[in-house]
Design a protein around this motif. Structure first.
Motif, PDB file in Angstrom:
ATOM      1  N   VAL A 131     -53.254   1.402  26.481  1.00 41.28           N
ATOM      2  CA  VAL A 131     -53.291   1.765  25.060  1.00 41.28           C
ATOM      3  C   VAL A 131     -54.703   2.061  24.571  1.00 41.28           C
ATOM      4  CG1 VAL A 131     -51.173   0.523  24.511  1.00 41.28           C
ATOM      5  CG2 VAL A 131     -53.361  -0.687  24.380  1.00 41.28           C
ATOM      6  N   GLU A 132     -55.710   1.647  25.351  1.00 48.53           N
ATOM      7  CA  GLU A 132     -57.086   1.917  24.965  1.00 48.53           C
ATOM      8  C   GLU A 132     -57.976   1.793  26.195  1.00 48.53           C
ATOM      9  OE1 GLU A 132     -60.139   0.878  21.296  1.00 48.53           O
ATOM     10  OE2 GLU A 132     -58.235  -0.190  21.470  1.00 48.53           O
ATOM     11  N   GLU A 133     -58.997   2.632  26.278  1.00 48.68           N
ATOM     12  CA  GLU A 133     -59.891   2.626  27.433  1.00 48.68           C
ATOM     13  C   GLU A 133     -61.273   3.085  27.000  1.00 48.68           C
ATOM     14  OE1 GLU A 133     -60.397   4.814  31.814  1.00 48.68           O
ATOM     15  OE2 GLU A 133     -58.652   5.232  30.561  1.00 48.68           O
ATOM     16  N   GLY A 134     -62.308   2.480  27.556  1.00 51.12           N
ATOM     17  CA  GLY A 134     -63.670   2.890  27.249  1.00 51.12           C
ATOM     18  C   GLY A 134     -64.678   1.930  27.841  1.00 51.12           C
ATOM     19  N   ASP A 135     -65.969   2.170  27.577  1.00 51.79           N
ATOM     20  CA  ASP A 135     -66.973   1.235  28.072  1.00 51.79           C
ATOM     21  C   ASP A 135     -66.841  -0.085  27.312  1.00 51.79           C
ATOM     22  OD1 ASP A 135     -69.263   0.981  25.913  1.00 51.79           O
ATOM     23  OD2 ASP A 135     -68.699   3.097  25.971  1.00 51.79           O
ATOM     24  N   HIS A 138     -57.106   0.082  18.854  1.00 53.03           N
ATOM     25  CA  HIS A 138     -55.681  -0.224  18.916  1.00 53.03           C
ATOM     26  C   HIS A 138     -55.401  -1.644  18.415  1.00 53.03           C
ATOM     27  CE1 HIS A 138     -51.624  -0.721  20.582  1.00 53.03           C
ATOM     28  NE2 HIS A 138     -51.581   0.599  20.609  1.00 53.03           N
ATOM     29  N   PRO A 139     -54.330  -1.846  17.653  1.00 56.59           N
ATOM     30  CA  PRO A 139     -54.002  -3.185  17.140  1.00 56.59           C
ATOM     31  C   PRO A 139     -53.858  -4.230  18.243  1.00 56.59           C
ATOM     32  CG  PRO A 139     -52.675  -1.535  16.035  1.00 56.59           C
ATOM     33  CD  PRO A 139     -53.407  -0.819  17.125  1.00 56.59           C
ATOM     34  N   TYR A 140     -53.346  -3.824  19.415  1.00 56.36           N
ATOM     35  CA  TYR A 140     -53.172  -4.787  20.499  1.00 56.36           C
ATOM     36  C   TYR A 140     -54.525  -5.246  21.037  1.00 56.36           C
ATOM     37  CZ  TYR A 140     -51.674  -6.881  24.907  1.00 56.36           C
ATOM     38  OH  TYR A 140     -51.471  -7.746  25.944  1.00 56.36           O
TER      39      TYR A 140
END
Length: 241
Positions: A213-217, A227-229
């Motif tokens: 649901v989310e990716e990054g450094d 993302h809420p999670y």
């Protein structure tokens, strides 16, 4: 730009058959660059361990693109006592991957094992001991050595420090960081502990319900979660500090 050591696009996977067939991963996409540490975080049941098993070729029912550009990728498990043969000595355990790779000469195997021990902070006296005679930190060092001794450049670490106390966690994380630099390794680091991931990883991918649901450094994700999670995981982590 260097070719990714792991390249995944739209990967989905299932367990079970017929009416019991259950989807676990849902169109997962990610890349792991050479020399990078990518953290996969999420609660129990999020799909992160299944993703690790897919990378190692341990899941048969998959669709999508999965390319692993590394020979003999290896895994280090959460519980070193469960992953090490309790009936065998450390010497036997560390020689076994070499036997499996075709190294038939016993003296050559033992020489390689002895030369490898200092890299993971073990001594020759440990070779005659069985896992039950070692501390938890020593057992995890043996497990790491067994994963590395064949020369793999890709290591999948599934909750490798969650069974250790805070002091031992710090020691093993330092060891993993040093080994990565010295041996030119890439890590896929599976964990539910965001504080541990922050210490070791370059990037992080957040999983829930079999999806990323989310990716990054790490700094961007931890300082500015979208993302809420992800926000929920970070809030829970801060509450435990």
């Amino acid at each position: 730009m260097a070719e990714p050591i792991v390249h995944i696009r739209d990967l989905s996977s299932w367990y079970g058959r017929g009416k019991d067939r259950k989807q676990v991963l849902r169109r997962v996409s990610l890349d792991l660059a050479p020399g990078e540490v990518l953290g996969i975080v999420g609660e129990s049941g999020s799909g992160k361990s299944t993703l690790a098993k897919c990378v190692l070729g341990m899941v048969a029912d998959v669709i999508g693109t999965l390319c692993v550009n590394s020979e003999r990728p290896q895994m280090v498990f959460q519980d070193p006592y469960g992953s090490l043969n309790p009936a065998k000595t450390v010497g036997w355990i560390l020689e076994e991957p070499l036997r499996a790779a075709g190294m038939r000469n016993r003296a050559e195997r033992r020489e390689k094992v002895v030369r490898f021990l200092p890299l993971v902070g073990l001594e020759e006296e440990h070779l005659s001991r069985k896992p039950a005679q070692l501390s938890g930190g020593q057992r995890q060092r043996v497990a790491i050595a067994a994963a590395l001794i064949q020369g793999s450049k890709l290591i999948v670490l599934d909750e490798p420090v969650s069974a250790l106390d805070v002091t031992l966690q710090a020691q093993i994380l330092r060891l993993l960081a040093d080994l990565k630099e010295e041996l030119g390794l890439s890590y896929l680091f599976i964990s539910h502990d965001l504080a541990v991931v922050y210490q070791l990883c370059d990037r992080v991918a957040v999983m829930t319900g079999g999806e990323i649901v989310e990716e990054g450094d790490v700094d961007t994700i931890y300082d500015h979660p979208r993302h809420p999670y992800t926000k929920k995981l970070l809030d829970a982590s801060l509450a435990l500090d």
